[in-house]
Design a protein around this motif. Structure first.
Motif, PDB file in Angstrom:
ATOM      1  N   LEU A 151    -104.740 -33.916  34.840  1.00  0.00           N
ATOM      2  CA  LEU A 151    -104.725 -34.638  33.558  1.00  0.00           C
ATOM      3  C   LEU A 151    -103.355 -35.244  33.287  1.00  0.00           C
ATOM      4  N   ARG A 152    -102.297 -34.506  33.620  1.00  0.00           N
ATOM      5  CA  ARG A 152    -100.924 -35.009  33.435  1.00  0.00           C
ATOM      6  C   ARG A 152    -100.692 -36.257  34.278  1.00  0.00           C
ATOM      7  N   GLY A 153    -101.384 -36.351  35.425  1.00  0.00           N
ATOM      8  CA  GLY A 153    -101.217 -37.494  36.317  1.00  0.00           C
ATOM      9  C   GLY A 153    -102.087 -38.697  35.992  1.00  0.00           C
ATOM     10  N   LEU A 154    -103.056 -38.543  35.083  1.00  0.00           N
ATOM     11  CA  LEU A 154    -103.942 -39.663  34.754  1.00  0.00           C
ATOM     12  C   LEU A 154    -103.209 -40.910  34.244  1.00  0.00           C
ATOM     13  N   PRO A 155    -102.263 -40.773  33.324  1.00  0.00           N
ATOM     14  CA  PRO A 155    -101.560 -41.984  32.885  1.00  0.00           C
ATOM     15  C   PRO A 155    -100.884 -42.719  34.053  1.00  0.00           C
ATOM     16  N   ALA A 156    -100.292 -41.962  34.969  1.00  0.00           N
ATOM     17  CA  ALA A 156     -99.652 -42.589  36.131  1.00  0.00           C
ATOM     18  C   ALA A 156    -100.690 -43.328  36.966  1.00  0.00           C
ATOM     19  N   HIS A 157    -101.826 -42.696  37.168  1.00  0.00           N
ATOM     20  CA  HIS A 157    -102.895 -43.318  37.952  1.00  0.00           C
ATOM     21  C   HIS A 157    -103.370 -44.611  37.272  1.00  0.00           C
ATOM     22  N   LEU A 158    -103.597 -44.542  35.967  1.00  0.00           N
ATOM     23  CA  LEU A 158    -104.071 -45.711  35.231  1.00  0.00           C
ATOM     24  C   LEU A 158    -103.039 -46.834  35.214  1.00  0.00           C
ATOM     25  N   LEU A 159    -101.766 -46.457  35.163  1.00  0.00           N
ATOM     26  CA  LEU A 159    -100.681 -47.451  35.154  1.00  0.00           C
ATOM     27  C   LEU A 159    -100.230 -47.844  36.555  1.00  0.00           C
ATOM     28  N   GLN A 160    -100.833 -47.246  37.561  1.00  0.00           N
ATOM     29  CA  GLN A 160    -100.434 -47.433  38.959  1.00  0.00           C
ATOM     30  C   GLN A 160     -98.933 -47.188  39.125  1.00  0.00           C
ATOM     31  N   ALA A 161     -98.488 -46.099  38.502  1.00  0.00           N
ATOM     32  CA  ALA A 161     -97.078 -45.691  38.532  1.00  0.00           C
ATOM     33  C   ALA A 161     -96.957 -44.434  39.393  1.00  0.00           C
ATOM     34  N   PRO A 162     -95.736 -44.031  39.715  1.00  0.00           N
ATOM     35  CA  PRO A 162     -95.559 -42.800  40.491  1.00  0.00           C
ATOM     36  C   PRO A 162     -96.175 -41.600  39.775  1.00  0.00           C
ATOM     37  N   SER A 163     -96.908 -40.781  40.517  1.00  0.00           N
ATOM     38  CA  SER A 163     -97.560 -39.598  39.961  1.00  0.00           C
ATOM     39  C   SER A 163     -96.603 -38.428  39.911  1.00  0.00           C
TER      40      SER A 163
ATOM     41  N   THR B 226     -93.795 -40.664  34.125  1.00  0.00           N
ATOM     42  CA  THR B 226     -95.019 -40.283  34.835  1.00  0.00           C
ATOM     43  C   THR B 226     -94.736 -39.356  36.008  1.00  0.00           C
ATOM     44  N   ASP B 227     -93.583 -39.480  36.642  1.00  0.00           N
ATOM     45  CA  ASP B 227     -93.245 -38.641  37.805  1.00  0.00           C
ATOM     46  C   ASP B 227     -92.226 -37.548  37.461  1.00  0.00           C
ATOM     47  N   TYR B 228     -92.011 -37.296  36.200  1.00  0.00           N
ATOM     48  CA  TYR B 228     -91.053 -36.321  35.652  1.00  0.00           C
ATOM     49  C   TYR B 228     -89.593 -36.736  35.811  1.00  0.00           C
ATOM     50  N   GLY B 229     -89.293 -37.767  36.595  1.00  0.00           N
ATOM     51  CA  GLY B 229     -87.914 -38.189  36.788  1.00  0.00           C
ATOM     52  C   GLY B 229     -87.002 -37.073  37.248  1.00  0.00           C
ATOM     53  N   LEU B 230     -87.486 -36.242  38.175  1.00  0.00           N
ATOM     54  CA  LEU B 230     -86.758 -35.041  38.581  1.00  0.00           C
ATOM     55  C   LEU B 230     -85.540 -35.340  39.440  1.00  0.00           C
ATOM     56  N   ARG B 231     -84.524 -34.502  39.280  1.00  0.00           N
ATOM     57  CA  ARG B 231     -83.370 -34.469  40.165  1.00  0.00           C
ATOM     58  C   ARG B 231     -83.354 -33.105  40.818  1.00  0.00           C
ATOM     59  N   ARG B 232     -83.142 -33.075  42.094  1.00  0.00           N
ATOM     60  CA  ARG B 232     -83.131 -31.808  42.852  1.00  0.00           C
ATOM     61  C   ARG B 232     -81.692 -31.355  43.083  1.00  0.00           C
ATOM     62  N   PHE B 233     -81.487 -30.049  42.992  1.00  0.00           N
ATOM     63  CA  PHE B 233     -80.177 -29.448  43.217  1.00  0.00           C
ATOM     64  C   PHE B 233     -80.359 -28.222  44.089  1.00  0.00           C
TER      65      PHE B 233
END
Length: 180
Positions: free
Chosen positions: A51-63, A93-100
């Motif tokens: 469900l969290r990924g639906l907006p990304a799917h609908l917007l064709q944005a990164p999931s 849509t993709d959480y904009g994560l940074r990895r450390f």
């Protein structure tokens, strides 16, 4: 000047939630089960992520990625607690994560466009051979802009997040008590 925290106990965080459960097991066993817990083993978590990924799917944005605890930065381990951190623009849509890779990298990052999430698991002695496992989520938004972006996201996900956290605690309890 930072606005007054909206947390119930006026912590220095902008957003917080806390859940706990009593478990008939020793702290070491509980923390071991917690550290090896797989979020994606829970069908409800997978459904929530879908469900969290639906907006990304609908917007064709990164999931959004399929997050596990191992995707967080392990910040601290003691005989009574685990503390994890995650930084990102969670409202993206993709959480904009940074990895450390290390706590030093995590705390050294001062990107003011990211919210900082601290997830802790703490054990405390309880009555009759039980241990209380407490999980707390704290979010710090470094600027008003980030706080304004995070607030609607928090309002939307908070109830579901709390339900998933309580399910996680119940599943950790069941695993620990099966081992005992």
């Amino acid at each position: 000047m930072r606005p007054k925290s909206i947390c119930a106990n006026n912590e220095p965080f902008d957003f917080s939630e806390r859940h706990s459960i009593l478990i008939r097991a020793l702290p070491r066993s509980i923390l071991d089960c917690t550290r090896h817990y797989r979020l994606n083993d829970d069908a409800l978590f997978r459904a929530a992520l879908f469900l969290r990924g639906l907006p990304a799917h609908l917007l064709q944005a990164p999931s959004p990625p399929a997050l596990e605890l191992e995707d967080f930065t392990l910040l601290s381990v003691t005989d009574r607690s685990l503390v994890y951190g995650l930084k990102g623009a969670f409202w993206h849509t993709d959480y904009g994560l940074r990895r450390f890779d290390t706590p030093i990298e995590f705390f050294g990052n001062r990107d003011a466009s990211l919210a900082t999430l601290i997830l802790s698991f703490t054990t405390a002695p309880a009555t009759q051979g039980r241990t209380r496992l407490v999980t707390q989520t704290h979010v710090l938004c470094p600027t008003r802009h980030v706080r304004r972006r995070f607030l609607p996201y928090w309002v939307v996900i908070r109830l579901g997040s709390g339900l998933l956290r309580r399910r996680m605690l119940s599943q950790i309890k069941a695993q620990c008590e099966r081992r005992a």
